[in-house]
Design a protein around this motif. Structure first.
Motif, PDB file in Angstrom:
ATOM      1  N   LEU A  15      -0.334 -13.603 -17.210  1.00 32.57           N
ATOM      2  CA  LEU A  15      -0.438 -14.848 -16.438  1.00 32.57           C
ATOM      3  C   LEU A  15       0.498 -14.725 -15.242  1.00 32.57           C
ATOM      4  N   VAL A  16      -0.060 -14.752 -14.049  1.00 31.70           N
ATOM      5  CA  VAL A  16       0.779 -14.762 -12.842  1.00 31.70           C
ATOM      6  C   VAL A  16       1.024 -16.225 -12.514  1.00 31.70           C
ATOM      7  N   LEU A  17       2.291 -16.606 -12.538  1.00 35.70           N
ATOM      8  CA  LEU A  17       2.627 -18.017 -12.467  1.00 35.70           C
ATOM      9  C   LEU A  17       3.455 -18.355 -11.222  1.00 35.70           C
ATOM     10  N   GLY A  18       2.883 -19.139 -10.349  1.00 38.03           N
ATOM     11  CA  GLY A  18       3.580 -19.550  -9.134  1.00 38.03           C
ATOM     12  C   GLY A  18       4.341 -20.845  -9.324  1.00 38.03           C
ATOM     13  N   CYS A  19       5.043 -21.229  -8.279  1.00 39.46           N
ATOM     14  CA  CYS A  19       5.842 -22.459  -8.305  1.00 39.46           C
ATOM     15  C   CYS A  19       5.617 -23.174  -6.968  1.00 39.46           C
ATOM     16  N   ARG A  20       5.408 -24.483  -7.025  1.00 41.50           N
ATOM     17  CA  ARG A  20       5.139 -25.219  -5.777  1.00 41.50           C
ATOM     18  C   ARG A  20       6.420 -25.653  -5.061  1.00 41.50           C
ATOM     19  N   GLY A  21       7.566 -25.199  -5.557  1.00 38.34           N
ATOM     20  CA  GLY A  21       8.837 -25.573  -4.928  1.00 38.34           C
ATOM     21  C   GLY A  21       9.161 -24.652  -3.756  1.00 38.34           C
ATOM     22  N   CYS A  22      10.431 -24.233  -3.707  1.00 41.74           N
ATOM     23  CA  CYS A  22      10.932 -23.447  -2.565  1.00 41.74           C
ATOM     24  C   CYS A  22      10.090 -22.213  -2.254  1.00 41.74           C
ATOM     25  N   VAL A  23       9.663 -21.500  -3.302  1.00 41.49           N
ATOM     26  CA  VAL A  23       8.955 -20.228  -3.061  1.00 41.49           C
ATOM     27  C   VAL A  23       7.580 -20.421  -2.434  1.00 41.49           C
ATOM     28  N   THR A  24       7.045 -21.650  -2.544  1.00 43.11           N
ATOM     29  CA  THR A  24       5.803 -21.932  -1.818  1.00 43.11           C
ATOM     30  C   THR A  24       6.127 -22.081  -0.341  1.00 43.11           C
ATOM     31  N   VAL A  25       7.223 -22.791  -0.059  1.00 44.26           N
ATOM     32  CA  VAL A  25       7.596 -23.045   1.345  1.00 44.26           C
ATOM     33  C   VAL A  25       7.951 -21.736   2.059  1.00 44.26           C
ATOM     34  N   CYS A  26       8.612 -20.811   1.343  1.00 50.65           N
ATOM     35  CA  CYS A  26       8.975 -19.547   2.011  1.00 50.65           C
ATOM     36  C   CYS A  26       7.917 -18.471   1.757  1.00 50.65           C
ATOM     37  N   SER A  27       6.724 -18.898   1.353  1.00 47.28           N
ATOM     38  CA  SER A  27       5.563 -17.990   1.229  1.00 47.28           C
ATOM     39  C   SER A  27       5.826 -16.759   0.362  1.00 47.28           C
ATOM     40  N   ALA A  28       6.575 -16.976  -0.721  1.00 49.19           N
ATOM     41  CA  ALA A  28       6.850 -15.843  -1.623  1.00 49.19           C
ATOM     42  C   ALA A  28       6.130 -15.996  -2.959  1.00 49.19           C
ATOM     43  N   GLY A  29       5.999 -17.243  -3.440  1.00 52.05           N
ATOM     44  CA  GLY A  29       5.480 -17.396  -4.800  1.00 52.05           C
ATOM     45  C   GLY A  29       4.654 -18.647  -5.024  1.00 52.05           C
ATOM     46  N   GLY A  30       3.955 -19.085  -3.993  1.00 50.96           N
ATOM     47  CA  GLY A  30       3.074 -20.247  -4.145  1.00 50.96           C
ATOM     48  C   GLY A  30       1.681 -19.815  -4.584  1.00 50.96           C
ATOM     49  N   GLU A  31       0.763 -20.758  -4.504  1.00 49.63           N
ATOM     50  CA  GLU A  31      -0.605 -20.511  -4.973  1.00 49.63           C
ATOM     51  C   GLU A  31      -1.247 -19.297  -4.285  1.00 49.63           C
ATOM     52  N   ARG A  32      -1.057 -19.222  -2.983  1.00 49.75           N
ATOM     53  CA  ARG A  32      -1.672 -18.129  -2.222  1.00 49.75           C
ATOM     54  C   ARG A  32      -1.111 -16.774  -2.650  1.00 49.75           C
ATOM     55  N   GLU A  33       0.209 -16.722  -2.847  1.00 47.30           N
ATOM     56  CA  GLU A  33       0.834 -15.450  -3.223  1.00 47.30           C
ATOM     57  C   GLU A  33       0.460 -15.056  -4.652  1.00 47.30           C
ATOM     58  N   VAL A  34       0.228 -16.082  -5.502  1.00 45.88           N
ATOM     59  CA  VAL A  34      -0.230 -15.808  -6.867  1.00 45.88           C
ATOM     60  C   VAL A  34      -1.582 -15.097  -6.819  1.00 45.88           C
ATOM     61  N   GLU A  35      -2.468 -15.612  -5.973  1.00 46.45           N
ATOM     62  CA  GLU A  35      -3.810 -15.024  -5.831  1.00 46.45           C
ATOM     63  C   GLU A  35      -3.709 -13.547  -5.396  1.00 46.45           C
ATOM     64  N   LEU A  36      -2.812 -13.287  -4.455  1.00 48.16           N
ATOM     65  CA  LEU A  36      -2.668 -11.918  -3.955  1.00 48.16           C
ATOM     66  C   LEU A  36      -2.079 -10.992  -5.016  1.00 48.16           C
ATOM     67  N   LEU A  37      -1.026 -11.469  -5.693  1.00 47.84           N
ATOM     68  CA  LEU A  37      -0.395 -10.613  -6.698  1.00 47.84           C
ATOM     69  C   LEU A  37      -1.366 -10.323  -7.849  1.00 47.84           C
ATOM     70  N   ALA A  38      -2.107 -11.352  -8.253  1.00 48.22           N
ATOM     71  CA  ALA A  38      -3.073 -11.160  -9.346  1.00 48.22           C
ATOM     72  C   ALA A  38      -4.071 -10.068  -8.952  1.00 48.22           C
ATOM     73  N   SER A  39      -4.531 -10.143  -7.716  1.00 42.42           N
ATOM     74  CA  SER A  39      -5.489  -9.156  -7.229  1.00 42.42           C
ATOM     75  C   SER A  39      -4.861  -7.752  -7.233  1.00 42.42           C
ATOM     76  N   LEU A  40      -3.630  -7.659  -6.772  1.00 44.56           N
ATOM     77  CA  LEU A  40      -2.963  -6.353  -6.712  1.00 44.56           C
ATOM     78  C   LEU A  40      -2.699  -5.783  -8.104  1.00 44.56           C
ATOM     79  N   ILE A  41      -2.358  -6.663  -9.056  1.00 47.50           N
ATOM     80  CA  ILE A  41      -2.139  -6.184 -10.436  1.00 47.50           C
ATOM     81  C   ILE A  41      -3.452  -5.642 -11.007  1.00 47.50           C
ATOM     82  N   ARG A  42      -4.541  -6.364 -10.738  1.00 41.90           N
ATOM     83  CA  ARG A  42      -5.852  -5.897 -11.226  1.00 41.90           C
ATOM     84  C   ARG A  42      -6.203  -4.542 -10.608  1.00 41.90           C
TER      85      ARG A  42
END
Lengths: 222, 141
Positions: free
Chosen positions: A23-50
């Protein structure tokens, strides 16, 4: 906010190598604002892991999710939404989120998907700079609002040092000397004499040198 | 390897592909446009997300390329610059996965000039035929 950046994909692929359901799990707090771990980055990491697993000839199922915050128990509880669908979590929250999951889910394997770097602000589009060190004993009232703990390479309390040259730091020549900036700002504010006060030796226990810190607010606890 | 037929996905903006699309599939064939390349036309390459580019690799293509306006004269000002950055991000990710980063490229072309559009398609086709199938397909080499 807390600034983070995604770990190299090879490192993440390696740490999750022995799992088949992630489960790649993002956070809508700070990491979304700094584009490191929000919804969009979750989508990218999931794709890269696959893709990483496919390249190695491994089978992997990757779920994607993003919590409102990973630093609050009630939000971490919503991990139940993915019950049975993963055997490890890659958290894209800051280190606090990873710790919270580890604290609250004793039998769940959790890996960090980002490197948590500092407390900072957005200096420009795509650029973040450190502004606060969370030292627990704020001196900004003495320094014109500019932090020597976070922004001086030596965290000097009585600066500038001899390495301040033409307003730049000797450690990083592209970085402004914060003590020069403090001086210039206090001068503009007609408070230059504050520079003459010698700061006493500092007690760094509040900065984490006395072990993990805790804040308890009696007015909020029940 | 000689019978390898690459599967290449090309994303191009409305303007750079205008003349090419006007040719029609028969016309393109006659011009020598490689059969390996599938065209995906978007209003502006700035609209293409990194996830779209990665999805193409997940779908099993051997390579991806993006054709957008010249850097300094994008119809939407910075669309092709944004696309170039996203292509670069995927290049970096491919390298991290130990996959040839030439499997994704960005081209900046003048609007509607068919010969150049054709040339980059042929260039990609030639290069990918040489590289062989994408390791991201998960097939034995």
């Amino acid at each position: 906010m807390i600034i983070a950046e995604r770990k190299p994909i090879a490192e993440i692929v390696e740490m999750t190598r022995n799992h088949e359901k992630i489960l790649v799990l993002g956070c809508r707090g700070c990491v979304t604002v700094c584009s490191a771990g929000g919804e969009r980055e979750v989508e990218l990491l999931a794709s890269l892991i696959r893709l990483g697993a496919k390249k190695d000839g491994r089978k992997i199922e990757v779920q994607e999710g993003t919590l409102v915050r990973q630093c609050d128990k009630e939000y971490v509880d919503s991990l139940d939404n993915w019950k049975g669908e993963y055997d490890a979590i890659v958290s894209m929250a800051c280190g606090v989120g990873v710790n919270f999951i580890a604290n609250l889910r004793p039998t769940t394997m959790v890996y960090p998907g980002v490197n948590t770097t500092f407390f900072g602000g957005s200096a420009d589009q795509g650029v973040w700079t450190e502004q606060c060190a969370g030292c627990g004993d704020c001196v900004l009232h003495l320094t014109g609002g500019l932090c020597p703990v976070a922004r001086c390479a030596k965290s000097l309390m009585n600066g500038p040092c001899g390495g301040s040259q033409n307003g730049k730091c000797e450690i990083h020549s592209e970085i402004d000397c914060i003590w020069q900036m403090i001086h210039d700002r206090l001068e503009r504010l007609d408070r230059k004499e504050q520079m003459l006060e010698v700061a006493p030796i500092r007690d760094w226990r509040t900065a984490g040198h006395g072990g993990p810190r805790k804040t308890t607010r009696d007015d909020l606890t029940i | 390897m000689s019978d390898f037929k690459p599967d290449i996905r090309a994303f191009c903006c409305h303007y750079t592909s205008q003349q090419t699309c006007a040719e029609g599939s028969e016309g393109l064939k006659q011009d020598g446009f490689p059969e390996s390349v599938s065209l995906f036309r978007v209003p502006c390459t700035g609209k293409i997300q990194v996830s779209t580019l990665l999805q193409a690799f997940e779908d099993g293509v051997d390579a991806v390329y993006v054709v957008g306006c010249p850097v300094d004269s994008c119809h939407n000002v910075k669309g092709s610059q944004r696309a170039a950055k996203r292509v670069l991000a995927v290049k970096k990710a491919l390298s991290e996965l130990d996959v040839e980063d030439e499997r994704i490229e960005m081209f900046h072309l003048e609007r509607g000039f068919h010969p150049e559009f054709l040339a980059v398609a042929q260039e990609m086709d030639k290069k990918i035929k040489k590289l062989g199938p994408s390791p991201l397909k998960g097939e034995p080499a």
